[in-house]
Write a protein that holds these residues in place. Structure first.
Motif, short mmCIF file in Angstrom:
data_model
loop_
_atom_site.label_atom_id
_atom_site.label_comp_id
_atom_site.label_asym_id
_atom_site.label_seq_id
_atom_site.Cartn_x
_atom_site.Cartn_y
_atom_site.Cartn_z
N LEU B 150 48.78 45.54 44.79
CA LEU B 150 48.71 44.22 45.54
C LEU B 150 48.12 42.46 45.17
O LEU B 150 48.79 41.43 45.28
CB LEU B 150 48.52 44.06 46.84
CG LEU B 150 49.20 45.37 48.26
CD1 LEU B 150 48.36 45.06 49.75
CD2 LEU B 150 50.93 44.30 48.43
N LYS B 151 47.26 43.49 44.40
CA LYS B 151 46.05 42.19 44.17
C LYS B 151 46.52 41.64 42.93
O LYS B 151 46.47 40.35 42.91
CB LYS B 151 44.49 43.04 43.87
CG LYS B 151 43.49 42.04 43.70
CD LYS B 151 42.50 42.93 43.49
CE LYS B 151 41.92 43.43 44.91
NZ LYS B 151 40.17 44.21 45.46
N PHE C 48 31.32 41.00 55.00
CA PHE C 48 32.45 41.75 53.83
C PHE C 48 32.21 42.41 53.69
O PHE C 48 32.41 43.96 53.20
CB PHE C 48 32.43 40.46 52.22
CG PHE C 48 33.21 40.27 51.41
CD1 PHE C 48 34.68 40.18 51.24
CD2 PHE C 48 32.65 40.89 50.41
CE1 PHE C 48 34.84 39.83 50.42
CE2 PHE C 48 33.65 41.32 49.00
CZ PHE C 48 34.49 40.75 49.02
N ALA C 78 41.52 43.79 54.86
CA ALA C 78 41.85 43.91 53.34
C ALA C 78 40.64 44.44 52.55
O ALA C 78 41.16 44.84 51.22
CB ALA C 78 41.39 42.09 53.36
N ILE C 111 49.13 45.17 54.43
CA ILE C 111 47.75 45.44 55.06
C ILE C 111 47.35 45.51 56.62
O ILE C 111 47.59 44.51 57.43
CB ILE C 111 47.05 43.61 54.86
CG1 ILE C 111 46.70 43.90 53.88
CG2 ILE C 111 45.26 43.75 55.01
CD1 ILE C 111 46.33 44.73 52.44
N SER D 39 45.50 35.10 48.41
CA SER D 39 45.56 36.10 50.09
C SER D 39 43.84 36.26 50.34
O SER D 39 43.49 37.20 49.85
CB SER D 39 46.10 37.18 49.32
OG SER D 39 46.44 37.44 50.97
N ALA D 40 44.23 36.26 51.89
CA ALA D 40 42.54 36.65 52.43
C ALA D 40 42.72 37.99 52.28
O ALA D 40 41.62 38.75 52.88
CB ALA D 40 42.86 35.99 53.55
N HIS D 41 44.21 38.74 52.32
CA HIS D 41 43.83 39.90 52.60
C HIS D 41 44.02 40.84 51.25
O HIS D 41 43.91 41.90 51.43
CB HIS D 41 45.07 40.15 53.54
CG HIS D 41 45.18 39.65 54.87
ND1 HIS D 41 46.35 38.15 55.53
CD2 HIS D 41 44.35 39.26 55.83
CE1 HIS D 41 45.55 37.89 56.71
NE2 HIS D 41 44.12 38.69 56.64
N ARG D 42 45.04 40.22 50.69
CA ARG D 42 44.80 41.19 49.40
C ARG D 42 43.96 40.97 48.38
O ARG D 42 44.41 41.64 47.32
CB ARG D 42 46.99 40.55 48.68
CG ARG D 42 47.52 41.98 50.27
CD ARG D 42 49.13 41.46 49.15
NE ARG D 42 49.15 39.56 49.90
CZ ARG D 42 50.26 39.14 50.33
NH1 ARG D 42 51.41 39.39 49.94
NH2 ARG D 42 50.82 38.07 50.79
N THR D 43 43.78 39.48 48.05
CA THR D 43 42.28 38.88 47.23
C THR D 43 41.53 38.79 47.97
O THR D 43 40.85 37.62 47.56
CB THR D 43 42.67 38.52 46.29
OG1 THR D 43 43.58 37.20 46.67
CG2 THR D 43 44.09 38.18 45.09
N PRO D 44 40.61 39.25 48.78
CA PRO D 44 39.53 38.79 49.33
C PRO D 44 38.30 38.37 48.35
O PRO D 44 38.46 37.55 48.76
CB PRO D 44 39.39 39.94 50.35
CG PRO D 44 40.03 41.05 50.21
CD PRO D 44 40.88 41.13 49.09
N GLU D 45 38.26 39.58 47.72
CA GLU D 45 37.04 38.68 46.62
C GLU D 45 37.49 37.33 45.99
O GLU D 45 36.53 36.43 45.64
CB GLU D 45 36.66 39.75 45.76
CG GLU D 45 36.52 41.15 46.00
CD GLU D 45 36.98 42.14 46.67
OE1 GLU D 45 38.47 41.97 46.27
OE2 GLU D 45 37.26 43.30 46.55
N LEU D 46 38.79 36.97 45.35
CA LEU D 46 39.13 35.84 44.80
C LEU D 46 38.91 34.56 45.93
O LEU D 46 38.24 33.94 45.24
CB LEU D 46 40.94 36.28 44.44
CG LEU D 46 40.43 37.20 43.16
CD1 LEU D 46 41.60 37.31 42.51
CD2 LEU D 46 39.64 37.13 42.06
N PHE D 48 37.24 34.98 48.34
CA PHE D 48 35.54 34.20 48.70
C PHE D 48 34.77 33.69 47.88
O PHE D 48 34.74 32.49 47.89
CB PHE D 48 34.92 36.04 49.17
CG PHE D 48 33.78 36.03 49.75
CD1 PHE D 48 34.11 36.58 50.56
CD2 PHE D 48 32.71 35.89 49.24
CE1 PHE D 48 32.88 37.04 51.60
CE2 PHE D 48 31.11 36.22 49.36
CZ PHE D 48 31.32 36.54 50.91
#
Lengths: 165, 165, 165, 165, 165, 165, 165, 165
Positions: B150-151, C48, C78, C111, D39-46, D48
């Motif tokens: 997904l990412k 997180f 997530a 998700i 995406s907050a859900h699919r790329t939370p680290e990015l 963030f």
């Protein structure tokens, strides 16, 4: 004492105070009834058996009250050819009553539930009486008289307000 | 071929197109499943029997999709100790989907349904996998990989948009 | 004392009274848990870190309760492959609870959050137990027994009401 | 070319068509911007990292568009002291847009998101310009001129309709 | 004493208790403000004059709170190029707050209002500070510190709950 | 004493406390009125006769207040060519007032009801005065003066709040 | 040609197709009208001037149609003692029409707007005629005749359906 | 040919396509019916006369379908002691059907309407049959058979889907 014609069921003991309004109406209309606590979710087998046996036990109408995701009326309607009246109840944690209204009202094609207003147990009792009254002259006459009494109450209210104003 | 771990049930044949999204996810995660059309309102006895026998037949999770006054998930949850995932479906004549959302979500205390988003059959499949994955390392790893995919899709989308803008 | 299997998190200390219902259920089902106040909005780094480390710390399920624009469950989902159960909370200034219900339920494809009813912390606890019970015979048996106790309570309610009516 | 002052982010590539309305406004107002899919859900680290670095990279405002359970704006606001503008998007499977509106608007005390109308990407662009314009005379003047142009369009519409009627 | 940067206006004196939350935040952030009762419906000329003169009087942001069919924020936004923050207020006779939320949020293209949560006067104050902070290093630092204080409060809440549980 | 120009009707005696707000306004504007309790559902014949005779009895406007499935305003509008003002009332068991708002507002093409806000009996009185004032200079002047008094109240509120802040 | 008695205003040229329904009714009832595009948000000064001068220009009623956060009717009502009829319009990006309905209907005490159904421009025209008809015998008679024509159309529909069935 | 037992009425000719679903069910169940277009708002006298004479003409049940502010069912129920079934219709300009649902469902105490799902004319026909069937063995048997046929359709759907999957 004759056999009950109307079965009143409710999802939880805490619904009794409200559902008792239906009881009062049926007593006023001299219609035999029975009353049970039965949960589609906590006693599914009992709810199942109740609905399946309703016709043979001589019931003519079932009134089912429940709150939240209220499945009791729908599940009962699935299991009996009798008319089922649903009373949406605004329980605590309900989302303003919308949950019980929609889970009772929006039945799929083939399995109707005769839904009355939110917390409308009185009207459920009257509707049950009307259903019986549609083939029972005496009950029909009592409904006509009841409607007359409603009228008189409004007329009296009118007079009081005219005096006040 | 091993025994199905996930039972996918739906209220009507017309829900298959949507519920097939859950099937695709389970196949991607290599989780055995079975699929059935079962109506809480039109085939209550079958729905009843299905839910009662679920544990003994080896199921670990049940996914139930239905629209309108959607009682299938709740009634199934009433009759099995297994986790039941509910998929609200926006059918025709639905009141914007609110009916199925609320009749699946707002279950009374004691009988939860794990509700996913409106028409969220894909997410129901993933949630079923997560439940199995919570005690199955292989499935858990496949979920981790899926989340990674997904990412990557978002990152690719990001690159394409930067090129466009 | 064994390691916690269920992580209970909530957006604010004021949610504890409600979320404690989940605690009581887990204790009744003899499932180890941990409990934390963690805000997706006020302590995003901690939320997180919590979600990222959940699998390695041995958690099997996370229960997240929050009100208003409730992002805690979604953000946690997530960041972990574990099943996340969301409890919408009707906080003050909530728009009748719709805000937390929709911000937890309507997660995008990929998700899922397993959403329970508004203020449904008890059901969140039961659902967590069911998830663990799907691969743990002892817990499954306790759920079966719990469901039996619900049944008995309804049957007793039924008897009391028949006496009253 | 100067550094971007406005960061436009969106939860999915499919939101670009809509969010492009904000781009057009910023170009019209000659304000540098950058655009990203996050995406907050699919790329939370990015997501963030993006929010955490926003101040240091010289951004003055962030515009975040997302649909469904839309957490991107809120999560970004949690991680930056900058003003964050949220654009609720009516995606497919949205419940009439209510989900994204409420999950963006109803932020808890302490972490505001400046929410604009459903699908209001144009207004998000204007609001970003107004924020910059509150300390930048040139941009403020362009907003004044823009408002004048809106007026003229209405006046022209008025004349056309009077001719038609 | 320097000139006010933020104008706080509200539709009725009865809104003061709530709107005072914005005052407290601005004082905490050491931002000069002015406060007025101004009704789009009962004192349209004054509301009109206020908005028209806002830029010249040195304001940078306007916060407008109102309930019901809440037009104050929108009408003010129509008459100033400054950013206008709208606070929907749940007044008596409101339909659950939906009326003020929608009449403030759903502004037409061209005239945004930065809407915060229902009764979100605190967040309106913070957002005003963020807007000023986007070009004022001192205010920005105070926001960073404020966010840190929110974090500490959650961490303390976490510790207390762990002791209780 | 001259003949009444405005007929105020309400579905139930219990609506009098609210509907009295309309009375007060009409007295303040020196407009003759009559007041009646009349139910579209409990005294349909009386409601019917009232509406049919309204023009001949010299009425110029009718104000009808009712709650729930509020049919009184619509049924009256069906039977008179006079303007009918509808006041939705949030009665007990109402679903947050939505039922009376929608059953009064959403009249079919051909039969308008001039609907005011939920519980807006004061505004119904003012609207009735405005209708009469549109052809009666004296009443129009009283409305102008009334609007002036509203203005002064806001200005006084403004002064008080400036002193407090 | 006599002076217009009814002023029809709308927030945008794109509302003309709908608002033209009011025009047709007024022509049918032989009532002089004027029509203008005027936006409370994009041409506030013009809207302001229009409303302030309405009485002196001889208008008896104003019909204002607008969508979204629809402030035109309310702002006009604030500035004139004349009755103002509001037509909520379901524009694109509207949240199902609720936004315009609530921003027109829920006016604060003191400043009513006579609200008609969503997209109810025909009914707005009829209501304007009824207001004028309440002091103009000819117009009243035309309304009586119009209502008669509605009746005949239904009766004809009844006959056609009886033939079909 | 025997006298009709069920009266089907609808507010407008345009409702016939939908209400015809009730006709088909009654024909399938061999129940005599009559069908009429009757508007509570456009032909109030006819609607009034219809309801008043229903019992004497031998009707047992009335089915009333209407959209928007749907008063036909309620007004009919006010004037007859017979059970009245209401069918909410989602007409154009309806607010997603909520208006007709609430104006039919939320009847005041004393005057119930047996409400079925939005556009649920088929279910209205079945409910009418169930009411008659509660005192007519032949009709009851036909309902039992009908429910059996629903079951078979689901079972066939189940088989088809198992083949597909």
């Amino acid at each position: 004492m004759s056999k009950p014609l109307v079965g009143i069921i409710m999802g939880s003991q805490s619904d009794f105070n409200l559902m008792n309004d239906a009881v009062k109406i049926l007593e006023q209309f001299k219609i035999e009834y029975e009353i049970s606590v039965l949960s589609a979710h906590r006693t599914p087998e009992l709810a199942f058996a109740y609905a399946k046996s309703a016709v043979d036990r001589g019931l003519k109408v079932i009134i089912a009250g429940a709150g939240g995701a209220a499945h009791l009326a729908g599940v009962t309607a699935a299991l009996t050819p009798l008319p089922v009246i649903g009373v949406p109840i605004k329980s605590s944690n309900s989302i303003d009553g919308w949950d019980s209204v929609l889970s009772i009202l929006q039945m799929p094609s083939g399995i109707p539930v005769a839904t009355v207003a939110l917390n409308g147990a009185t009207n459920a009792g009257i509707l049950a009486a009307q259903i019986i009254g549609s083939s029972d002259k005496d009950v029909l006459n009592r409904i006509v008289a009841y409607k007359e009494s409603l009228k008189e109450k409004v007329i009296k209210g009118n007079e009081e307000i005219k005096r006040k104003a």
